[in-house]
Design an enzyme around this catalytic site. Structure first.
Site, short mmCIF file in Angstrom:
data_model
loop_
_atom_site.label_atom_id
_atom_site.label_comp_id
_atom_site.label_asym_id
_atom_site.label_seq_id
_atom_site.Cartn_x
_atom_site.Cartn_y
_atom_site.Cartn_z
CD GLU A 180 43.66 30.73 44.45
OE1 GLU A 180 43.74 31.91 43.90
OE2 GLU A 180 44.07 30.78 45.55
CB CYS B 165 45.28 30.97 48.96
SG CYS B 165 46.07 32.27 48.06
N GLY C 228 33.40 25.45 49.08
CA GLY C 228 32.71 26.17 48.33
C GLY C 228 32.79 26.07 46.94
N GLY C 229 34.36 25.84 46.44
CA GLY C 229 34.33 25.57 45.09
C GLY C 229 33.69 24.34 44.25
CE LYS D 182 26.43 34.83 46.83
NZ LYS D 182 27.40 35.24 48.07
CD GLU E 13 43.77 26.54 52.83
OE1 GLU E 13 42.74 26.31 51.98
OE2 GLU E 13 44.19 27.52 52.78
N GLY F 154 38.15 30.76 46.86
CA GLY F 154 37.51 30.45 48.30
C GLY F 154 37.85 29.07 48.69
CB SER F 155 36.22 27.04 51.15
OG SER F 155 35.08 26.73 50.96
#
Lengths: 490, 490
Positions: B259, B296, B239-240, B178, B386, B235-236
């Site tokens: 991650e 990251c 999102g994860g 994607k 973060e 990603g964030s």
């Protein structure tokens, strides 16, 4: 009254209690086991968490000594375990000896692995040591406290000191065992041996607890606690799936390795049957019926060519299966499920159920063969589900295309067996590869029962056989379920 | 109008479309990208599923050639990618070259791994070959079609042909990417290179698809489809975590490696600062601010001793951070989140926020240092979260006991850095071990940014840094996220 094994001793705070069942005598055993209280559960979790620091930092060599000390303690109480094992499982003394030795060998294998070949530190390969680049050393450490649910069909080798506990301890992970309620005293005796070995090898007593309960409450509390960092389970699909649902509710995802059974299909190709009908029907009749077929690798579905050889094989197999001795099953619940599932499968296909004759004796499994066709298999989602016990489904097929469709339709399995000639083996590589996508182990011209405990074993498979096909429950590679890497830079 | 990349060509069925954004010009780019239609999604899933058989059976050597052909195709269009990369990310051409080379090297590393050292077949060790025992050969195969969500902060190295795609292709798993909606044209160009390479090396065109959408609908459909067998995400945390919730609703559990970022704490011990204040403040100021801190592994939290050296270090670090150039962020959404999170962290502690002076320019991140104490850190759950961008939180501490408490309080992280003398290193092994339980990599006297792509790297860590601490997203070991073992017996 038996208590819960926590922090190197036994705690008796619980109020509820339960007893085990002797299936050969068809009556409850007289001993009582206290269910863990909330406070006891908290102490077990807390002590596992606290002891992790020192346990994870212990050397593999020292953990190896712990495993060998457990061996010594188990051997010392072997006679005592034997008696209780048989009383709580209905399994024979012969079976006890096989499983006891398997348990001992599994501990010794991991002890040897820890001293010889466990790559605790992976340094850089020489060609990577460009001085301008940071130097990396990769180390494996335990993932944290592991929760273990033992299986009732292996009261030793997959229970309190079974593969999950041994691999977790080898990895440096404290273990909390939820004792299987069918064999609480067997579990207790083994737990006591583990506690003694921990004390003699000077480890923190918090690295092992064993808690008792015959309800689902204990599992729910333990699996959702943030101090638990991984879960090992061996049992039924419904049990494993229930744990999966609970674990999915956690805020922090943790690895669950649940081994949930399998129908272990057997694919019989035409050539091999031509001369060896007698041999293979004898071998498989034993594999289906031995110890009441209570094995996760029992062959449960046979794809047989619909020719005269195939029909003769099925006649012989059926005859021999009925002639084999019947065995007591582990528990009335397992016996009742077996009787119910035989009938369910019959209703799911237009087949013929051939059962051992005679009156129904409580807990005594009447072995059975259900004969149907590959069409009914392809048209049903549930016909292929495991029937735990001495039962096999025969499916006649005509063409290779039908076999290919059957493999496509197959759920994930622990094993598949193929019976074929060398020529058929060469000519069916496409089917065999297709099959490899559905299973964890393919056995050529052999039975799936009798899983070797060794470095190279893979006992796992795609869902629903397990919850994570990337890992094995048996063999030294099973340690990787419970380790993770940390890199030290510079 | 750009379409979706399916089955070796481009499909234009979609109706909805979107455009990317040029943050340096603060305006939408003019190109339009069609969102994948339901039928296109179905074709991508179907072709991934169908192509798996032949792809999984291909030799590692042949897959190695595919990866090298992708390198050749990428090099051919390097200039073209460079232009689009900068236009869609706001990243500099210097950064483009670094990342392009990293991407190429990553492909080459896996190509070499496949030909040299990938243990496709693991035979038995000689001492196990007791002839009475069944012979076992263990083989690794791909787990099945892998769904990849790329990251926007590495439009090449962690996106369409990033670590997830490369390791999945190396394992013999078809990939559906994607595309990240911030960099659709960069993704498209890379996708085109992959399609060409697949065609030239005679693989089934179904092994790679790239679908486009700027909403969450596409992710929802793909992740819940039964043909998808594993998911890689970078990603964030939000999102994860959303993917984790979706994946938990599946009937069949599949591995998700997400991650999800990290605050990468830096622990500064008193001794080292005595002489090297200037050196370390310079090095870390760059690590915080380079490319707007959009890494990251950007160091986000500093534990500094509350003495004159510590205060001087913080003064120097703050001064140098403010002096460093400011950079455009990847997208207005990321810029707005950065501005908001700086204020949130300030509100979460009683600290002092020192920001780069000047007017607020759209998408231009104003680097900042927030100075507070270890108490506010220990009393807050969210202060340690973060802040993606050029920002660091300074926490003064007084005692080793405080550091131990801080480590206990810390969420899982990708990395931690320790700045200390050799003597301090020896005397703080207990703290360092404690820290290793919270991270995937510990850097001694160095910065966490600049993750080496090599065999020995471990880029992962306990939740919430990733969803499974047992795996790495970088380095050849990352292939094991997408492989499983099958044993062939006899």
């Amino acid at each position: 009254m038996f208590g819960n094994q926590i922090l190197g001793s036994v705690s008796y705070q619980g109020i509820r209690h339960f007893s085990s069942f002797d299936p050969t005598k068809n009556r409850e055993n007289s001993e009582h086991f206290l269910c863990a209280s909330d406070e006891e559960i908290e102490i077990a979790l807390q002590s596992a968490s606290i002891s992790f620091d020192s346990f994870a930092q212990s050397t593999p060599q020292k953990r190896s000594l712990l495993l060998l000390q457990i061996v010594a303690e188990l051997i010392e109480i072997q006679e005592n375990i034997k008696h209780i094992y048989c009383k709580e499982s209905g399994l024979s003394t012969d079976r006890f000896f096989i499983e006891f030795n398997r348990t001992i060998n599994q501990l010794r294998l991991f002890a040897s692995f820890l001293t010889n070949s466990y790559l605790e530190i992976q340094s850089e390969t020489p060609e990577n040591t460009d001085l301008s680049l940071p130097k990396l050393i990769k180390k494996r450490i335990g993932i944290g406290p592991v929760l273990v649910f033992g299986a009732s069909n292996f009261p030793l080798a997959y229970s309190t000191i079974g593969g999950d506990t041994v691999s977790a301890l080898a990895a440096g992970c404290p273990v909390i065992v939820k004792a299987h309620p069918f064999q609480p005293e067997t579990s207790y005796l083994v737990g006591n041996a583990i506690q003694k070995a921990i004390s003699k090898t000077d480890f923190h007593p918090g690295i092992f607890s064993q808690l008792f309960d015959d309800s689902y409450d204990l599992a729910k509390i333990l699996i959702q606690d943030s101090r638990v960092k991984a879960v090992g389970f061996t049992g039924s699909f419904s049990g494993g799936n229930a744990l999966l649902e609970l674990i999915n509710k956690r805020e922090e995802p943790i690895p669950l390795f649940a081994e949930m059974g399998s129908s272990n299909p057997v694919f019989i190709f035409p050539e091999l049957l031509k001369e060896k009908l007698d041999k293979w029907s004898t071998i498989f009749a034993k594999s289906i019926t031995n110890d009441a077929g209570q094995f996760c690798t029992k062959p449960g579905i046979f794809f047989v060519p619909t020719n005269s050889d195939g029909r003769e094989f099925v006649d012989l197999l059926t005859k021999k299966v009925l002639e084999e001795p019947s065995f007591t099953m582990l528990h009335p619940k397992i016996f009742n499920a077996f009787e119910a599932k035989k009938r369910e499968r019959l209703e799911e296909c237009s087949g013929e159920l051939i059962e051992k004759k005679g009156d129904l004796v409580p807990c005594m499994a009447k072995q059975a063969i259900l004969i149907s066709s590959i069409e009914s298999f392809l048209n049903s989602k549930s016909l292929q589900k495991e029937v735990f016990g001495p039962f096999a489904l025969i499916l006649y097929y005509s063409t290779k295309a039908e076999l290919a469709s059957a493999i496509d339709h197959l759920d994930g399995q622990l094993t598949a067996s193929i019976l074929l000639s060398d020529e058929e083996f060469v000519n069916n590589q496409d089917l065999i590869f297709k099959l490899s996508q559905k299973v964890g182990r393919i056995i050529k011209n052999g039975v799936p029962t009798g899983v070797r405990v060794c470095d190279n074993m893979h006992h796992g498979g795609p869902f629903p056989a397990t919850t994570d096909s990337r890992f094995t429950a048996v063999g030294t590679d099973s340690i990787h379920r419970f380790t993770r890497s940390v890199v030290f830079q510079n």
